[in-house]
Scaffold this active site. Structure first.
Site, PDB file in Angstrom:
ATOM      1  N   LYS A   1       8.336   2.713  23.796  1.00 48.14           N
ATOM      2  CA  LYS A   1       9.570   3.418  23.452  1.00 48.14           C
ATOM      3  C   LYS A   1      10.562   3.331  24.620  1.00 48.14           C
ATOM      4  O   LYS A   1      11.715   3.004  24.452  1.00 48.14           O
ATOM      5  CB  LYS A   1       9.246   4.875  23.106  1.00 48.14           C
ATOM      6  CG  LYS A   1      10.466   5.690  22.731  1.00 48.14           C
ATOM      7  CD  LYS A   1      10.095   7.078  22.245  1.00 48.14           C
ATOM      8  CE  LYS A   1      11.365   7.908  22.055  1.00 48.14           C
ATOM      9  NZ  LYS A   1      11.112   9.261  21.584  1.00 48.14           N
TER      10      LYS A   1
ATOM     11  N   HIS B   1     -26.703  12.031  14.634  1.00 48.12           N
ATOM     12  CA  HIS B   1     -27.845  11.710  15.498  1.00 48.12           C
ATOM     13  C   HIS B   1     -27.465  11.791  16.969  1.00 48.12           C
ATOM     14  O   HIS B   1     -28.157  11.239  17.827  1.00 48.12           O
ATOM     15  CB  HIS B   1     -28.385  10.327  15.122  1.00 48.12           C
ATOM     16  CG  HIS B   1     -28.827  10.282  13.698  1.00 48.12           C
ATOM     17  ND1 HIS B   1     -30.092  10.645  13.295  1.00 48.12           N
ATOM     18  CD2 HIS B   1     -28.137  10.002  12.567  1.00 48.12           C
ATOM     19  CE1 HIS B   1     -30.178  10.555  11.985  1.00 48.12           C
ATOM     20  NE2 HIS B   1     -29.003  10.170  11.505  1.00 48.12           N
TER      21      HIS B   1
ATOM     22  N   GLY C   1       6.702   9.353  20.365  1.00 43.97           N
ATOM     23  CA  GLY C   1       5.695   8.289  20.448  1.00 43.97           C
ATOM     24  C   GLY C   1       4.514   8.522  19.524  1.00 43.97           C
ATOM     25  O   GLY C   1       4.078   7.624  18.794  1.00 43.97           O
ATOM     26  N   ARG C   2       3.987   9.727  19.518  1.00 42.44           N
ATOM     27  CA  ARG C   2       2.776   9.994  18.712  1.00 42.44           C
ATOM     28  C   ARG C   2       3.079  10.166  17.235  1.00 42.44           C
ATOM     29  O   ARG C   2       2.174  10.369  16.430  1.00 42.44           O
ATOM     30  CB  ARG C   2       2.030  11.203  19.282  1.00 42.44           C
ATOM     31  CG  ARG C   2       2.899  12.442  19.447  1.00 42.44           C
ATOM     32  CD  ARG C   2       2.234  13.464  20.353  1.00 42.44           C
ATOM     33  NE  ARG C   2       3.073  14.621  20.600  1.00 42.44           N
ATOM     34  CZ  ARG C   2       3.962  14.725  21.581  1.00 42.44           C
ATOM     35  NH1 ARG C   2       4.143  13.706  22.415  1.00 42.44           N
ATOM     36  NH2 ARG C   2       4.666  15.811  21.742  1.00 42.44           N
TER      37      ARG C   2
ATOM     38  N   GLU D   1      -1.404  16.257  22.720  1.00 45.71           N
ATOM     39  CA  GLU D   1      -0.139  16.030  23.430  1.00 45.71           C
ATOM     40  C   GLU D   1       0.962  16.884  22.787  1.00 45.71           C
ATOM     41  O   GLU D   1       1.893  17.328  23.457  1.00 45.71           O
ATOM     42  CB  GLU D   1       0.252  14.541  23.403  1.00 45.71           C
ATOM     43  CG  GLU D   1       1.354  14.199  24.386  1.00 45.71           C
ATOM     44  CD  GLU D   1       1.537  12.703  24.614  1.00 45.71           C
ATOM     45  OE1 GLU D   1       0.899  12.139  25.532  1.00 45.71           O
ATOM     46  OE2 GLU D   1       2.317  12.075  23.870  1.00 45.71           O
TER      47      GLU D   1
ATOM     48  N   LYS E   1       1.925  10.754  36.570  1.00 44.68           N
ATOM     49  CA  LYS E   1       2.605   9.453  36.684  1.00 44.68           C
ATOM     50  C   LYS E   1       3.301   9.340  38.035  1.00 44.68           C
ATOM     51  O   LYS E   1       3.232   8.303  38.700  1.00 44.68           O
ATOM     52  CB  LYS E   1       3.661   9.313  35.577  1.00 44.68           C
ATOM     53  CG  LYS E   1       3.094   9.076  34.185  1.00 44.68           C
ATOM     54  CD  LYS E   1       4.232   8.841  33.199  1.00 44.68           C
ATOM     55  CE  LYS E   1       3.746   8.877  31.769  1.00 44.68           C
ATOM     56  NZ  LYS E   1       4.814   8.775  30.780  1.00 44.68           N
TER      57      LYS E   1
ATOM     58  N   GLU F   1       1.604   1.019  32.587  1.00 45.35           N
ATOM     59  CA  GLU F   1       0.497   0.263  31.990  1.00 45.35           C
ATOM     60  C   GLU F   1       1.020  -0.884  31.136  1.00 45.35           C
ATOM     61  O   GLU F   1       0.565  -2.025  31.234  1.00 45.35           O
ATOM     62  CB  GLU F   1      -0.371   1.166  31.099  1.00 45.35           C
ATOM     63  CG  GLU F   1      -1.172   2.219  31.824  1.00 45.35           C
ATOM     64  CD  GLU F   1      -0.417   3.525  32.002  1.00 45.35           C
ATOM     65  OE1 GLU F   1       0.842   3.517  31.996  1.00 45.35           O
ATOM     66  OE2 GLU F   1      -1.085   4.561  32.173  1.00 45.35           O
TER      67      GLU F   1
END
Ligand code: F6P
Length: 550
Positions: free
Chosen positions: A213, A390, A273-274, A359, A511, A219
């Site tokens: 965005k 399990h 973003g999410r 978030e 950050k 990253e």
């Protein structure tokens, strides 16, 4: 239009106080008691909508609880907030932004204005049209790499909201994906991610979709630069144009990186973003499943949006879902929630929801900046059933923490493999029944359990769950509706909690510190350390291990 945030905190709403008293009355009543008391319970505590049977009868609640929760939502101003969202008001208060992901799936001809009164739907449809043309070209082999080979590998480079949604959905919809192509998602700054995902790919057949965005994320830009070097060293500088496209709101950033803005697909600041996987952020998914299927997914999202807007609160699926979460988290003090899809295709759904829920709602202050006095976002976690059975279900059945669980299953499988599906769904139903009703010492004794094992084998029950049984198999439409359900559940929770569900300031500090620490780890003459003793020792140790001056 200016958004006016409601000013009464949750714990000062009359319905909140009534809910506390009501919770006290319910304490000590088992789920078995609640079922025995009310033969109409299942009828009252389920909702059918958008192809989903939403069963919340196994929650530690009664129809009276639901009535009080609905009243809480009214007093918190939820109906007004839903309308404010659709009206483009700036309900993302701390960033001063509209929240219009609902416009991303609005059909052609619908009108949704942003805060300045501009109808955003034509803009959305224009980008979707360009995405469709591009996707068709890649899928048909018309879009060729620099050497003339067709594209067989698509690598999405992005992180957080620019990765989790398309990655989750591409896995979920594998059955609908072009079998001739391979899709990979590189997110981590750990070079292993890029290395492992691309090591068997031929650069001449590989297309990178760089999704960010902001186009400033460390990253993503680092991985994109690595990808650029990988392409350039194999195919030369001129190949970049045929092997990179970008998805962003930052055209300048894209251009500076060296991607032609003609190969950029845009979106807008009012898409968080999410909440963005159905925007151009979903380009890799569209290439995977094709524009027609992508449209079906958007229709599923839209159907749930319409339901949110039009269904009465008592029968409103995302609203009741959100209110139950407020009940479990803030009134009954359950710190976590488990999402347990009985559909292997949804293996990444819990990871996707972690960002959406945590978030969005992992916040400590209200809209006016005052601290909250109640628990907000639960820790969301989960794995597909039956694998989880399990591994961690032991704790859900007998642990000291109560974990509200969300079971998600489909009536039809996507595979033709005989008995598997009935066994899968039998397990899902068995788990929610066992959690709710348990197994008493008397039952165990009657069944002949060795006396010394009885205490160990008792399952006390009373462990709440919701089951979402979806008609038919997992389709793009069903996936769209399911995601939209969770998006609006998060909205409902956030409105009740009085927080801003659409900012994410908490990720900033890490950050900033990381940027400084990169220098301190790598520079020949690092700046004098300005950290706590623990961090200084770690930096020294790492530098020493990497052969750098300490
Ligand atoms: O880590 C926070 C965050 O800003 C998320 O909200 C976002 O989804 C992610 O980083 C990626 O951001 P971008 O799309 O700008 O690269």
């Amino acid at each position: 239009m200016a958004f006016e945030a409601p000013s009464t905190p949750l714990d000062e709403l009359p319905a909140w106080k009534e809910l506390q008293a009501h919770a006290d009355q319910l304490r000590g009543r088992s789920l078995a008691d609640l079922f025995a008391d009310d033969p109409g319970r299942e009828e009252a505590m389920h909702i059918e909508a958008e192809g989903m049977y939403f069963d919340f009868a196994k929650q530690r609640a009664t129809p009276e609880t639901i009535g009080l929760l609905v009243e809480l939502a009214r007093q918190a101003g939820l109906p007004e907030r839903i309308e404010a969202m659709f009206a483009g008001e700036k309900i993302n208060v701390s960033e001063g932004r509209s929240v219009l992901h609902v416009a991303l799936r609005a059909p052609e001809g619908e009108k949704i204005d942003d805060a300045s009164g501009h109808d955003v739907v034509p803009d959305v449809r224009e980008v979707l049209g360009r995405m469709a043309t591009f996707s068709d070209e890649v899928r048909s082999g018309g879009w060729k790499g620099a050497t003339g080979k067709r594209i067989r590998n698509v690598v999405n480079i992005g992180i957080g909201g620019s990765d989790l949604g398309p990655a989750m959905a591409t896995i979920a919809l594998t059955d609908y994906t072009d079998p001739e192509m391979r899709f990979a998602f590189v997110s981590n700054i750990d070079g292993s991610d890029f290395h492992d995902k691309t090591r068997h790919f031929d650069p001449a057949e590989t297309l990178f979709i760089v999704v960010s965005k902001t186009f400033t994320t460390l990253e993503t830009l680092t991985n994109a630069r690595t990808a650029r070097d990988w392409i350039v060293s194999a195919l030369g500088e001129d190949a970049v144009e045929r092997h990179f496209v970008a998805v962003s709101t930052n055209e300048k950033g894209v251009e500076e990186f060296g991607i032609d803005p003609a190969n950029m697909f845009g979106f807008w600041e009012w898409v968080g973003g999410r909440y963005s996987m159905d925007s151009a952020v979903g380009l890799s998914l569209m290439v995977a499943i094709g524009p027609g299927r992508f449209d079906e997914m958007l229709a599923g999202f839209h159907a749930m949006d319409e339901h949110l807007r039009s269904a009465p609160l008592e029968k409103n699926l995302p609203v009741i879902f959100g209110l139950l979460s407020v009940w479990n988290t803030s009134v009954l003090d359950c710190p976590t929630v488990a999402v347990l899809p009985y559909a292997q295709e949804l293996s990444r759904f819990p990871a996707y929801l972690q960002q959406l829920e945590m978030e969005s709602n992992g916040k400590h202050v209200m809209l006016d900046g005052q601290p909250v006095r109640w628990a907000t976002a639960p820790v969301l976690w989960g794995e597909p059933g039956t694998n989880g059975q399990h591994a961690f279900y032991q704790m859900i059945h007998q642990g000291t923490e109560i974990v509200p669980s969300e079971f998600i299953g489909f009536s039809e499988p996507l595979h033709p493999l005989g008995e598997h599906h009935d066994m899968l769904i039998a397990n899902m139903f068995a788990q929610s029944e066992a959690l709710a009703f348990g197994r008493s010492a008397e039952e165990l004794e009657k069944a002949g359990s060795p006396p010394e094992q009885v205490a160990h084998r008792v399952c006390e029950g009373g462990r709440p769950s919701t089951t979402i049984l979806i008609d038919g198999p997992l389709t793009p439409r069903a996936l769209g509706s399911l995601i939209s359900l969770y998006e609006h559940r998060v909205l409902t929770e956030g409105v009740c909690w009085g927080i801003d569900s659409f900012d994410q300031w908490g990720v900033e500090l890490g950050k900033v510190l990381a940027t400084r620490l990169i220098e301190e780890l790598t520079e020949q003459q690092p700046p004098p350390p300005d950290h706590d003793a623990s961090t200084v020792a770690l930096v020294r140790r790492y530098r020493g291990l990497r052969g750098r001056a300490t």
